[in-house]
Design an enzyme around this catalytic site. Structure first.
Site, PDB file in Angstrom:
ATOM      1  N   GLU A 279       2.787  -8.315  -1.789  1.00  0.00           N
ATOM      2  CA  GLU A 279       1.507  -8.958  -1.448  1.00  0.00           C
ATOM      3  C   GLU A 279       1.454 -10.445  -1.772  1.00  0.00           C
ATOM      4  O   GLU A 279       0.852 -11.222  -1.037  1.00  0.00           O
ATOM      5  CB  GLU A 279       0.344  -8.240  -2.164  1.00  0.00           C
ATOM      6  CG  GLU A 279      -0.009  -6.884  -1.554  1.00  0.00           C
ATOM      7  CD  GLU A 279       0.791  -5.729  -2.130  1.00  0.00           C
ATOM      8  OE1 GLU A 279       1.823  -5.978  -2.800  1.00  0.00           O
ATOM      9  OE2 GLU A 279       0.385  -4.580  -1.920  1.00  0.00           O
TER      10      GLU A 279
ATOM     11  N   GLY B  52       0.812  -1.221   0.000  1.00  0.00           N
ATOM     12  CA  GLY B  52       0.000   0.000   0.000  1.00  0.00           C
ATOM     13  C   GLY B  52       0.846   1.274   0.000  1.00  0.00           C
ATOM     14  O   GLY B  52       0.394   2.321  -0.465  1.00  0.00           O
TER      15      GLY B  52
HETATM   16  N1  CAA Z   1       1.563  -4.073   8.809  1.00  0.00           N
HETATM   17  C1  CAA Z   1       1.591  -4.131  10.144  1.00  0.00           C
HETATM   18  N2  CAA Z   1       2.733  -4.026  10.860  1.00  0.00           N
HETATM   19  C2  CAA Z   1       3.875  -3.857  10.166  1.00  0.00           C
HETATM   20  C3  CAA Z   1       3.916  -3.782   8.757  1.00  0.00           C
HETATM   21  C4  CAA Z   1       2.673  -3.903   8.067  1.00  0.00           C
HETATM   22  N3  CAA Z   1       2.597  -3.792   6.722  1.00  0.00           N
HETATM   23  N4  CAA Z   1       5.188  -3.633   8.361  1.00  0.00           N
HETATM   24  C5  CAA Z   1       5.928  -3.596   9.477  1.00  0.00           C
HETATM   25  N5  CAA Z   1       5.149  -3.739  10.572  1.00  0.00           N
HETATM   26  C6  CAA Z   1       5.544  -3.756  11.986  1.00  0.00           C
HETATM   27  C7  CAA Z   1       6.185  -5.085  12.345  1.00  0.00           C
HETATM   28  O1  CAA Z   1       5.200  -6.063  12.639  1.00  0.00           O
HETATM   29  C8  CAA Z   1       6.987  -4.687  13.565  1.00  0.00           C
HETATM   30  O2  CAA Z   1       6.118  -4.585  14.665  1.00  0.00           O
HETATM   31  P1  CAA Z   1       6.506  -5.283  16.083  1.00  0.00           P
HETATM   32  O3  CAA Z   1       7.725  -4.532  16.529  1.00  0.00           O
HETATM   33  O4  CAA Z   1       5.301  -5.039  16.915  1.00  0.00           O
HETATM   34  O5  CAA Z   1       6.804  -6.704  15.780  1.00  0.00           O
HETATM   35  C9  CAA Z   1       7.449  -3.265  13.226  1.00  0.00           C
HETATM   36  O6  CAA Z   1       6.566  -2.800  12.207  1.00  0.00           O
HETATM   37  C10 CAA Z   1       8.867  -3.209  12.681  1.00  0.00           C
HETATM   38  O7  CAA Z   1       8.930  -4.108  11.575  1.00  0.00           O
HETATM   39  P2  CAA Z   1      10.067  -5.233  11.437  1.00  0.00           P
HETATM   40  O8  CAA Z   1      10.538  -5.673  12.773  1.00  0.00           O
HETATM   41  O9  CAA Z   1       9.533  -6.287  10.523  1.00  0.00           O
HETATM   42  O10 CAA Z   1      11.214  -4.387  10.737  1.00  0.00           O
HETATM   43  P3  CAA Z   1      12.366  -4.957   9.784  1.00  0.00           P
HETATM   44  O11 CAA Z   1      13.333  -3.818   9.595  1.00  0.00           O
HETATM   45  O12 CAA Z   1      12.903  -6.242  10.280  1.00  0.00           O
HETATM   46  O13 CAA Z   1      11.643  -5.246   8.366  1.00  0.00           O
HETATM   47  C11 CAA Z   1      10.141  -4.721   6.539  1.00  0.00           C
HETATM   48  C12 CAA Z   1      11.102  -4.178   7.635  1.00  0.00           C
HETATM   49  C13 CAA Z   1      10.979  -5.468   5.475  1.00  0.00           C
HETATM   50  C14 CAA Z   1       9.456  -3.521   5.908  1.00  0.00           C
HETATM   51  C15 CAA Z   1       9.131  -5.701   7.193  1.00  0.00           C
HETATM   52  O14 CAA Z   1       8.521  -5.045   8.314  1.00  0.00           O
HETATM   53  C16 CAA Z   1       8.023  -6.112   6.261  1.00  0.00           C
HETATM   54  O15 CAA Z   1       8.218  -6.990   5.436  1.00  0.00           O
HETATM   55  N6  CAA Z   1       6.828  -5.510   6.420  1.00  0.00           N
HETATM   56  C17 CAA Z   1       5.652  -5.894   5.651  1.00  0.00           C
HETATM   57  C18 CAA Z   1       5.705  -5.333   4.232  1.00  0.00           C
HETATM   58  C19 CAA Z   1       4.522  -5.835   3.426  1.00  0.00           C
HETATM   59  O16 CAA Z   1       4.361  -7.019   3.209  1.00  0.00           O
HETATM   60  N7  CAA Z   1       3.686  -4.907   2.963  1.00  0.00           N
HETATM   61  C20 CAA Z   1       2.505  -5.215   2.176  1.00  0.00           C
HETATM   62  C21 CAA Z   1       1.301  -5.260   3.054  1.00  0.00           C
HETATM   63  S1  CAA Z   1      -0.134  -5.895   2.248  1.00  0.00           S
HETATM   64  C22 CAA Z   1      -0.735  -4.603   1.340  1.00  0.00           C
HETATM   65  O17 CAA Z   1      -0.205  -3.517   1.355  1.00  0.00           O
HETATM   66  C23 CAA Z   1      -1.982  -4.921   0.584  1.00  0.00           C
HETATM   67  C24 CAA Z   1      -2.449  -3.853  -0.320  1.00  0.00           C
HETATM   68  O18 CAA Z   1      -2.040  -3.721  -1.441  1.00  0.00           O
HETATM   69  C25 CAA Z   1      -3.514  -2.964   0.115  1.00  0.00           C
END
Ligand code: CAA
Length: 261
Positions: A135, A112
């Site tokens: 995604e 997003g």
């Molecule tokens: N939603 C909710 N929480 C999220 C998040 C997300 N998209 N991305 C990160 N966070 C949270 C993590 O859960 C974590 O929270 P906690 O400390 O409570 O565990 C905090 O943010 C820090 O994140 P990380 O510990 O994972 O940080 P990192 O540096 O190790 O990794 C990252 C960073 C690579 C961005 C990893 O957080 C990640 O892969 N995030 C998800 C990215 C993702 O998949 N986004 C797509 C979402 S789906 C979507 O967007 C659908 C759509 O089209 C509408």
């Protein structure tokens, strides 16, 4: 305007700076944030006092890490459709604002977050920013416009590669593929974005709104219809105060100060 998940300030030249502010979740878009973003965009449209809007993420690490994954657990197809519809509605509203909206990408722009970038008019990015549509790693697809806007920006084949791999891509790659208009050193990002925003904000606002309307319409129109639309937009500007101000200033060798009318 005060919000829990956004912070906003207006600077010189009526440039607005909006920060997505949920740093503990890397600025992921939860329901509260989406609702506040919609309220904010509606207010910007209604008040009509800004000349340019910059959108960035709070903190040093993330622009927006996507939709809030934790909130998406255990959803039904109906709930998925409502969520997608809501995100698309908000990003459409950003795309259709009459002022330029600049994405100032300071870190992760994923899912997003990448889709929010795509709804902005142009992108100024930190050289450290990372982009992606992860995604498919979650068993989903982009739902806030990514399957439609990315291919229109960087081409179908690159868009498919990004979407199908779900990988993370560098700012340098997205710059070479044409999504990023200006790639700057991380520490200079906000300053450089402000400079560009200031330039935009000093130009004639109605002319910019018409240029935006015409360029946006390009995607849905034939060349013939698009050229007609350009003619209409061009013609309408001859009834504005700013057209007189702009031409008079040129002839008198002065700097134009536009009224926005
Ligand atoms: N939603 C909710 N929480 C999220 C998040 C997300 N998209 N991305 C990160 N966070 C949270 C993590 O859960 C974590 O929270 P906690 O400390 O409570 O565990 C905090 O943010 C820090 O994140 P990380 O510990 O994972 O940080 P990192 O540096 O190790 O990794 C990252 C960073 C690579 C961005 C990893 O957080 C990640 O892969 N995030 C998800 C990215 C993702 O998949 N986004 C797509 C979402 S789906 C979507 O967007 C659908 C759509 O089209 C509408």
């Amino acid at each position: 305007m005060t919000f829990n998940t956004l912070s906003f300030e207006t600077g010189a030249d009526d440039v607005g700076l909006l920060k997505i502010s949920r740093a503990k979740a890397l600025n992921a878009l939860n329901k509260e944030l989406l609702d506040e973003l919609m309220t904010f965009i509606e207010k910007v449209k209604q008040e009509n006092t800004l000349r340019c809007l910059i959108i960035t993420g709070e903190g040093d690490k993330s622009f927006v890490a996507g939709a809030d994954i934790k909130e998406m657990q255990n959803m039904s197809p109906e709930q998925g459709k409502t969520l997608s519809n809501r995100g698309q509605e908000i990003f459409n509203a950003i795309e259709q604002l009459p002022i330029p909206v600049i994405a100032c990408v300071n870190g992760f722009a994923l899912g997003g977050g990448m889709e929010l970038v795509l709804a902005c008019d142009f992108v100024i990015s930190s050289d450290k920013a990372k982009y992606g549509l992860p995604e498919v790693s979650l068993g989903l697809i982009p739902g806030y416009g990514g399957t439609q806007r990315l291919a229109r920006s960087i081409g179908v084949h690159r868009a498919k590669m990004m979407t199908f791999t779900g990988g993370i891509y560098s700012a340098q790659e997205l710059y070479e593929w044409g999504l990023i208009s200006k790639l700057v050193a991380h520490d200079a990002l906000l300053e450089e974005t402000m400079k560009t925003a200031s330039l935009v904000a000093q130009r004639a606002p109605v002319a910019i709104a018409k240029a935006k309307e015409s360029i946006n319409a390009m995607r849905d129109l034939s060349l013939e219809d698009g050229l007609k639309m350009e003619q209409n937009c061009f013609a309408q500007l001859f009834s504005t105060e700013d057209y007189t101000i702009g031409l008079d200033a040129f002839i008198e060798k002065k700097k134009p100060v536009f009224s926005g009318k």
